[in-house]
Design a protein around this motif. Structure first.
Motif, PDB file in Angstrom:
ATOM      1  N   GLY A 148      21.096 -35.929 125.823  1.00  0.00           N
ATOM      2  CA  GLY A 148      20.848 -34.845 124.873  1.00  0.00           C
ATOM      3  C   GLY A 148      22.047 -34.634 123.973  1.00  0.00           C
ATOM      4  O   GLY A 148      22.719 -35.601 123.587  1.00  0.00           O
ATOM      5  N   GLN A 149      22.332 -33.393 123.619  1.00  0.00           N
ATOM      6  CA  GLN A 149      23.443 -33.111 122.736  1.00  0.00           C
ATOM      7  C   GLN A 149      24.550 -32.354 123.458  1.00  0.00           C
ATOM      8  O   GLN A 149      24.328 -31.751 124.509  1.00  0.00           O
ATOM      9  CB  GLN A 149      22.965 -32.302 121.522  1.00  0.00           C
ATOM     10  CG  GLN A 149      22.498 -30.902 121.847  1.00  0.00           C
ATOM     11  CD  GLN A 149      21.923 -30.189 120.638  1.00  0.00           C
ATOM     12  OE1 GLN A 149      20.853 -30.541 120.144  1.00  0.00           O
ATOM     13  NE2 GLN A 149      22.634 -29.176 120.153  1.00  0.00           N
ATOM     14  N   GLY A 158      22.997 -22.643 123.922  1.00  0.00           N
ATOM     15  CA  GLY A 158      22.600 -23.973 124.374  1.00  0.00           C
ATOM     16  C   GLY A 158      23.273 -24.310 125.697  1.00  0.00           C
ATOM     17  O   GLY A 158      24.497 -24.233 125.825  1.00  0.00           O
ATOM     18  N   LEU A 173      14.156 -31.235 127.293  1.00  0.00           N
ATOM     19  CA  LEU A 173      15.107 -30.848 126.266  1.00  0.00           C
ATOM     20  C   LEU A 173      14.427 -30.017 125.185  1.00  0.00           C
ATOM     21  O   LEU A 173      13.326 -30.348 124.724  1.00  0.00           O
ATOM     22  CB  LEU A 173      15.748 -32.103 125.642  1.00  0.00           C
ATOM     23  CG  LEU A 173      16.672 -32.904 126.563  1.00  0.00           C
ATOM     24  CD1 LEU A 173      17.128 -34.188 125.878  1.00  0.00           C
ATOM     25  CD2 LEU A 173      17.877 -32.073 126.973  1.00  0.00           C
ATOM     26  N   GLY A 174      15.049 -28.921 124.809  1.00  0.00           N
ATOM     27  CA  GLY A 174      14.494 -28.033 123.788  1.00  0.00           C
ATOM     28  C   GLY A 174      13.756 -26.835 124.335  1.00  0.00           C
ATOM     29  O   GLY A 174      13.444 -25.909 123.591  1.00  0.00           O
ATOM     30  N   ASP A 175      13.479 -26.836 125.669  1.00  0.00           N
ATOM     31  CA  ASP A 175      12.783 -25.697 126.269  1.00  0.00           C
ATOM     32  C   ASP A 175      13.686 -24.464 126.296  1.00  0.00           C
ATOM     33  O   ASP A 175      14.906 -24.562 126.395  1.00  0.00           O
ATOM     34  CB  ASP A 175      12.341 -26.024 127.694  1.00  0.00           C
ATOM     35  CG  ASP A 175      11.090 -26.902 127.717  1.00  0.00           C
ATOM     36  OD1 ASP A 175      10.563 -27.181 126.620  1.00  0.00           O
ATOM     37  OD2 ASP A 175      10.676 -27.318 128.801  1.00  0.00           O
ATOM     38  N   THR A 176      13.051 -23.291 126.233  1.00  0.00           N
ATOM     39  CA  THR A 176      13.771 -22.017 126.315  1.00  0.00           C
ATOM     40  C   THR A 176      13.608 -21.437 127.715  1.00  0.00           C
ATOM     41  O   THR A 176      12.508 -21.447 128.279  1.00  0.00           O
ATOM     42  CB  THR A 176      13.231 -21.019 125.284  1.00  0.00           C
ATOM     43  OG1 THR A 176      13.393 -21.562 123.973  1.00  0.00           O
ATOM     44  CG2 THR A 176      13.990 -19.702 125.358  1.00  0.00           C
ATOM     45  N   GLU A 194      18.703 -22.118 125.694  1.00  0.00           N
ATOM     46  CA  GLU A 194      17.925 -23.296 125.322  1.00  0.00           C
ATOM     47  C   GLU A 194      18.535 -24.521 125.987  1.00  0.00           C
ATOM     48  O   GLU A 194      19.748 -24.734 125.941  1.00  0.00           O
ATOM     49  CB  GLU A 194      17.915 -23.474 123.808  1.00  0.00           C
ATOM     50  CG  GLU A 194      17.117 -24.690 123.340  1.00  0.00           C
ATOM     51  CD  GLU A 194      17.131 -24.871 121.842  1.00  0.00           C
ATOM     52  OE1 GLU A 194      16.948 -26.018 121.373  1.00  0.00           O
ATOM     53  OE2 GLU A 194      17.338 -23.865 121.125  1.00  0.00           O
ATOM     54  N   VAL A 196      19.715 -27.950 126.087  1.00  0.00           N
ATOM     55  CA  VAL A 196      20.090 -28.945 125.069  1.00  0.00           C
ATOM     56  C   VAL A 196      20.629 -30.232 125.687  1.00  0.00           C
ATOM     57  O   VAL A 196      20.785 -31.229 124.986  1.00  0.00           O
ATOM     58  CB  VAL A 196      21.136 -28.369 124.092  1.00  0.00           C
ATOM     59  CG1 VAL A 196      20.575 -27.168 123.345  1.00  0.00           C
ATOM     60  CG2 VAL A 196      22.426 -28.001 124.817  1.00  0.00           C
TER      61      VAL A 196
END
Length: 414
Positions: A148-149, A158, A173-176, A194, A196
């Motif tokens: 991911g990032q 994040g 990835l990207g889920d809250t 989130e 990340v």
């Protein structure tokens, strides 16, 4: 001396097959021990780099005095904002300190709206951690610790989650998610986050760990301080001096601290080191016993075959000490030839590993990494000297009886 060496070498070539197999036994054992020691050195250095740079723990870790006392309050176990500011000020005055990485420990409940699970983790300074990791040498310098990032101060919400936590809540990835937990003053708080990045841990499916930017962790705990701080030094040689100066200056300034080295903070490193030392010593003993027994067998056979020759030499004036010296030189020549062959085999194995570039999955990483073997000149020299010393000792023991024989008995031996 050259005459003695010439005679010893000629005697060794009397039975080429026996001498060859003795040299092979010593050489193969020598190569095996030194190659394994090179692998152990690679494991130790990698664990050291992982603790200091990979986990951004630094060379020194500062904890508040009394942090591990049972029932310690928040103020007794954590640095306040004022104390952290003092630590940063004092650390900045030390030329050997390159970076300071504060850490907040988080224990909370994470929920994706449908399921919840307990989790634990750390609030870190992403920029400082990235800077420390960038200074790692070897394969860890190019190692990517996550999918991911990267975490960043620009995106404080994040967070990173372990593979086990990802599976437990069926995240991607990207889920809250919502992270809720106790504050420093015993209240309850929650923050939105989130996902990340996903990072690897030990591979334990029950692992529930996470990482978040330190400001978001402080927001969750409603406390501006930190649980501990890691210090990265420019040169590890100056570690004792920096440790002593920091201890004195911070204590004098009213901030009592306990300062630990990276090795004292890593129980896993110490256990792995002790385990490999036992294995290395065990392997070394086995190889040395095989080498010594091979030399003893070779010298003993030579003594039996050359008893009448020894008697002739004694009759010509050679002293018992000379007999022992002669066989010791022969044994030493065998050991040196074996060590030389072992060095060649060891270098061949080292080059083969570099060329093949095999991979393996070490504990606590759970990702395949390149397997390496380091050259450790000091250990190679020590092994060579050890083999030589034991070979000479074995020759002295094997030739003792022949040297003590009466000249008449030796000449009449059949």
């Amino acid at each position: 001396m050259m005459l003695w060496l010439t005679i010893a070498c000629r005697n060794l070539f009397r039975n080429r097959r026996r001498s060859l197999f003795t040299i092979l036994a010593i050489g193969i054992g020598f190569a095996g021990v030194t190659l394994f020691s090179g692998f152990v050195h690679y494991v130790f250095s990698s664990l050291r780099e992982m603790q200091i740079y990979g986990r951004a723990g630094g060379h020194l870790t500062l904890l508040k005095k009394g942090w591990e006392r049972a029932g310690a309050t928040e103020a007794e176990s954590n640095f306040s904002a004022e104390e952290m500011a003092l630590i940063e000020k004092v650390a900045a005055q030390e030329e050997d300190v390159v970076a300071l990485s504060p850490t907040v420990i988080v224990s909370a409940m994470m929920s994706n709206g449908e399921a919840s699970t307990l989790c634990y983790g750390f609030g870190i300074s992403p920029a400082t951690v990235a800077r420390i990791r960038a200074m790692a040498r070897g394969l860890l310098g190019d190692f990517k610790y996550y999918e991911g990032q990267a975490l960043s101060e620009e995106m404080p919400y994040g967070i990173g989650v372990s593979r086990g936590l990802l599976r437990a809540l069926d995240l991607k990835l990207g889920d809250t998610v919502v992270v809720a937990g106790p504050t420093a003053d015993g209240q309850f708080n929650a923050v939105d986050c989130e996902v990340v990045q996903v990072f690897e841990t030990t591979g334990d499916p029950g692992d529930r760990s996470m990482l978040m930017p330190i400001e978001h962790a402080r927001l969750l705990r409603n406390a501006p301080g930190a649980h501990h701080a890691g210090l990265l030094l420019r040169d590890e040689q100056g570690l004792p001096g920096v440790r002593e100066r920091l201890q004195q200056r911070l204590t004098a300034a009213g901030c009592p601290v306990e300062i630990y080295t990276w090795e004292e903070m890593s129980e896993f490193y110490r256990r792995v080191r002790n385990m490999f030392r036992v294995i290395s010593n065990f392997n070394l003993i086995i190889v040395l016993v095989i080498a010594v027994m091979s030399v003893v067998n070779t010298i003993s056979m030579a003594v039996m075959e050359r008893t009448r020759e020894i008697g002739t030499l004694r009759a010509l004036g050679l002293k018992p000490r000379g007999v022992r010296v002669l066989f010791s030189i022969e044994s030493g020549a065998l050991a040196l030839c074996g060590a030389g062959l072992g060095l060649v085999l060891m270098l061949a194995g080292w080059l083969a590993v570099k060329w093949a570039k095999p991979t393996w999955t070490p504990p606590q990483i759970n990702i395949a990494v390149p397997l390496q073997v380091h050259l450790v000149p000091s250990y190679i020299l020590l092994c060579a000297l050890g083999v030589l010393a034991l070979a000479v000792l074995a020759a002295l023991l094997a030739s003792r009886r022949a040297a003590a024989m009466e000249v008449v008995d030796a000449l009449g031996h059949t």
